[in-house]
Design a protein around this motif. Structure first.
Motif, PDB file in Angstrom:
ATOM      1  N   CYS A   1       2.866 -11.225   6.914  1.00  0.00           N
ATOM      2  CA  CYS A   1       2.419  -9.888   6.553  1.00  0.00           C
ATOM      3  C   CYS A   1       0.905  -9.856   6.700  1.00  0.00           C
ATOM      4  O   CYS A   1       0.279 -10.894   6.898  1.00  0.00           O
ATOM      5  CB  CYS A   1       2.830  -9.496   5.127  1.00  0.00           C
ATOM      6  SG  CYS A   1       2.088 -10.477   3.820  1.00  0.00           S
ATOM      7  N   SER A   2       0.344  -8.676   6.610  1.00  0.00           N
ATOM      8  CA  SER A   2      -1.103  -8.512   6.655  1.00  0.00           C
ATOM      9  C   SER A   2      -1.538  -7.759   5.411  1.00  0.00           C
ATOM     10  O   SER A   2      -0.800  -6.914   4.899  1.00  0.00           O
ATOM     11  CB  SER A   2      -1.541  -7.720   7.884  1.00  0.00           C
ATOM     12  OG  SER A   2      -1.320  -8.470   9.047  1.00  0.00           O
ATOM     13  N   MET A   3      -2.725  -8.051   4.973  1.00  0.00           N
ATOM     14  CA  MET A   3      -3.271  -7.371   3.811  1.00  0.00           C
ATOM     15  C   MET A   3      -4.236  -6.276   4.252  1.00  0.00           C
ATOM     16  O   MET A   3      -4.901  -6.392   5.274  1.00  0.00           O
ATOM     17  CB  MET A   3      -4.028  -8.348   2.913  1.00  0.00           C
ATOM     18  CG  MET A   3      -3.171  -9.445   2.346  1.00  0.00           C
ATOM     19  SD  MET A   3      -1.861  -8.805   1.295  1.00  0.00           S
ATOM     20  CE  MET A   3      -0.716 -10.158   1.356  1.00  0.00           C
ATOM     21  N   ALA A   4      -4.282  -5.233   3.460  1.00  0.00           N
ATOM     22  CA  ALA A   4      -5.255  -4.178   3.685  1.00  0.00           C
ATOM     23  C   ALA A   4      -6.531  -4.585   2.936  1.00  0.00           C
ATOM     24  O   ALA A   4      -6.461  -5.131   1.840  1.00  0.00           O
ATOM     25  CB  ALA A   4      -4.725  -2.854   3.144  1.00  0.00           C
TER      26      ALA A   4
ATOM     27  N   HIS B  81      -0.132  -4.483   3.734  1.00  0.00           N
ATOM     28  CA  HIS B  81       0.008  -3.388   4.702  1.00  0.00           C
ATOM     29  C   HIS B  81       1.508  -3.222   4.952  1.00  0.00           C
ATOM     30  O   HIS B  81       2.172  -4.132   5.441  1.00  0.00           O
ATOM     31  CB  HIS B  81      -0.727  -3.741   5.991  1.00  0.00           C
ATOM     32  CG  HIS B  81      -0.980  -2.570   6.853  1.00  0.00           C
ATOM     33  ND1 HIS B  81       0.012  -1.905   7.510  1.00  0.00           N
ATOM     34  CD2 HIS B  81      -2.126  -1.919   7.143  1.00  0.00           C
ATOM     35  CE1 HIS B  81      -0.502  -0.912   8.194  1.00  0.00           C
ATOM     36  NE2 HIS B  81      -1.808  -0.895   7.981  1.00  0.00           N
ATOM     37  N   PRO B  82       2.095  -2.049   4.604  1.00  0.00           N
ATOM     38  CA  PRO B  82       3.559  -1.916   4.633  1.00  0.00           C
ATOM     39  C   PRO B  82       4.191  -2.116   6.003  1.00  0.00           C
ATOM     40  O   PRO B  82       5.301  -2.643   6.098  1.00  0.00           O
ATOM     41  CB  PRO B  82       3.822  -0.508   4.121  1.00  0.00           C
ATOM     42  CG  PRO B  82       2.522   0.153   3.967  1.00  0.00           C
ATOM     43  CD  PRO B  82       1.435  -0.857   4.133  1.00  0.00           C
ATOM     44  N   SER B  83       3.522  -1.742   7.052  1.00  0.00           N
ATOM     45  CA  SER B  83       4.132  -1.898   8.376  1.00  0.00           C
ATOM     46  C   SER B  83       4.108  -3.342   8.860  1.00  0.00           C
ATOM     47  O   SER B  83       4.710  -3.669   9.876  1.00  0.00           O
ATOM     48  CB  SER B  83       3.431  -0.991   9.399  1.00  0.00           C
ATOM     49  OG  SER B  83       2.094  -1.415   9.569  1.00  0.00           O
ATOM     50  N   SER B  84       3.444  -4.234   8.131  1.00  0.00           N
ATOM     51  CA  SER B  84       3.366  -5.629   8.555  1.00  0.00           C
ATOM     52  C   SER B  84       4.494  -6.486   8.003  1.00  0.00           C
ATOM     53  O   SER B  84       4.648  -7.636   8.391  1.00  0.00           O
ATOM     54  CB  SER B  84       2.021  -6.231   8.137  1.00  0.00           C
ATOM     55  OG  SER B  84       1.972  -6.434   6.735  1.00  0.00           O
ATOM     56  N   VAL B  85       5.295  -5.962   7.086  1.00  0.00           N
ATOM     57  CA  VAL B  85       6.398  -6.725   6.510  1.00  0.00           C
ATOM     58  C   VAL B  85       7.623  -6.551   7.404  1.00  0.00           C
ATOM     59  O   VAL B  85       8.109  -5.444   7.590  1.00  0.00           O
ATOM     60  CB  VAL B  85       6.712  -6.262   5.065  1.00  0.00           C
ATOM     61  CG1 VAL B  85       7.893  -7.042   4.502  1.00  0.00           C
ATOM     62  CG2 VAL B  85       5.493  -6.430   4.182  1.00  0.00           C
TER      63      VAL B  85
ATOM     64  N   ALA C 230       0.854  -1.183   0.000  1.00  0.00           N
ATOM     65  CA  ALA C 230       0.000   0.000   0.000  1.00  0.00           C
ATOM     66  C   ALA C 230       0.891   1.235   0.000  1.00  0.00           C
ATOM     67  O   ALA C 230       1.945   1.256   0.625  1.00  0.00           O
ATOM     68  CB  ALA C 230      -0.899   0.007   1.228  1.00  0.00           C
ATOM     69  N   GLY C 231       0.487   2.218  -0.723  1.00  0.00           N
ATOM     70  CA  GLY C 231       1.261   3.448  -0.802  1.00  0.00           C
ATOM     71  C   GLY C 231       0.439   4.520  -1.467  1.00  0.00           C
ATOM     72  O   GLY C 231      -0.783   4.462  -1.488  1.00  0.00           O
ATOM     73  N   ARG C 232       1.121   5.469  -2.061  1.00  0.00           N
ATOM     74  CA  ARG C 232       0.406   6.583  -2.660  1.00  0.00           C
ATOM     75  C   ARG C 232      -0.481   6.139  -3.819  1.00  0.00           C
ATOM     76  O   ARG C 232      -1.422   6.814  -4.176  1.00  0.00           O
ATOM     77  CB  ARG C 232       1.378   7.670  -3.111  1.00  0.00           C
ATOM     78  CG  ARG C 232       2.151   7.314  -4.331  1.00  0.00           C
ATOM     79  CD  ARG C 232       2.876   8.503  -4.940  1.00  0.00           C
ATOM     80  NE  ARG C 232       3.302   8.091  -6.249  1.00  0.00           N
ATOM     81  CZ  ARG C 232       2.548   8.142  -7.337  1.00  0.00           C
ATOM     82  NH1 ARG C 232       1.338   8.611  -7.275  1.00  0.00           N
ATOM     83  NH2 ARG C 232       3.005   7.713  -8.479  1.00  0.00           N
ATOM     84  N   ASP C 233      -0.160   4.978  -4.417  1.00  0.00           N
ATOM     85  CA  ASP C 233      -0.955   4.511  -5.541  1.00  0.00           C
ATOM     86  C   ASP C 233      -2.303   3.947  -5.120  1.00  0.00           C
ATOM     87  O   ASP C 233      -3.176   3.758  -5.955  1.00  0.00           O
ATOM     88  CB  ASP C 233      -0.168   3.467  -6.343  1.00  0.00           C
ATOM     89  CG  ASP C 233       1.004   4.102  -7.063  1.00  0.00           C
ATOM     90  OD1 ASP C 233       0.765   5.082  -7.782  1.00  0.00           O
ATOM     91  OD2 ASP C 233       2.136   3.646  -6.880  1.00  0.00           O
ATOM     92  N   GLY C 234      -2.451   3.647  -3.856  1.00  0.00           N
ATOM     93  CA  GLY C 234      -3.759   3.244  -3.358  1.00  0.00           C
ATOM     94  C   GLY C 234      -4.245   1.905  -3.859  1.00  0.00           C
ATOM     95  O   GLY C 234      -3.468   1.004  -4.118  1.00  0.00           O
TER      96      GLY C 234
END
Length: 150
Positions: free
Chosen positions: A142-145, A104-108, A82-86
């Motif tokens: 990791c976790s997914m958004a 979810h970037p903080s989950s890696v 996930a990032g600015r590209d949404g």
């Protein structure tokens, strides 16, 4: 009734012999795509312009190559951080029969012991390891958004 979304693990068992798995490292102008393809020893890495049609063509080409190698590809799964590209790319891919997930970037998990090298190639390797673990149902990869609808 479809199962509810679980960000911590895939609800579909991973069959590596029939699943093409890809991750995308995205920047504003270029995207780096890494994949594991059934029937292939190599794990291809391809840099493309930031264009969803190019991604879809590449995934379909890799699927054709796997079929030519005697493998049946029943599932194509793609993930990116996930990032600015949404979430637009995930919705776009899903509309074209590609399973898409947003990590979810903080989950890696990353090593905090040393200053780590930061390259897109290394990032795709890290994302691929985390995504494969998630697809296998392993805990704490990791976790997914959740991908919101429009």
């Amino acid at each position: 009734m479809s199962p509810s979304f679980d960000a911590s693990k895939s609800l579909t068992a991973l069959d590596q012999d029939s699943t093409l798995v890809a991750v995308i490292e995205m920047s504003q102008t270029k995207w780096l795509i890494a994949a594991t393809i059934p029937g292939f020893e190599r794990n291809p890495l391809k840099k493309l312009d930031a264009d969803p049609d190019s991604v879809l063509r590449l995934l379909r080409r890799w699927r054709s190559e796997a079929i030519q190698a005697g493998r049946e590809v029943r599932r194509i799964v793609v993930a990116y951080e996930a990032g600015r590209d949404g979430f637009w790319l995930a919705r776009w891919l899903q509309a074209r029969a590609v399973e898409a997930y947003v990590i979810h970037p903080s989950s890696v998990a990353v090593s905090r012991e040393h200053r780590r090298a930061k390259t897109d190639r290394l990032d795709t390797e890290l994302l691929m390891r985390a995504f494969l673990g998630w697809l296998r149902g392993e805990k704490r990869h990791c976790s997914m958004a959740a991908i919101p609808t429009i």
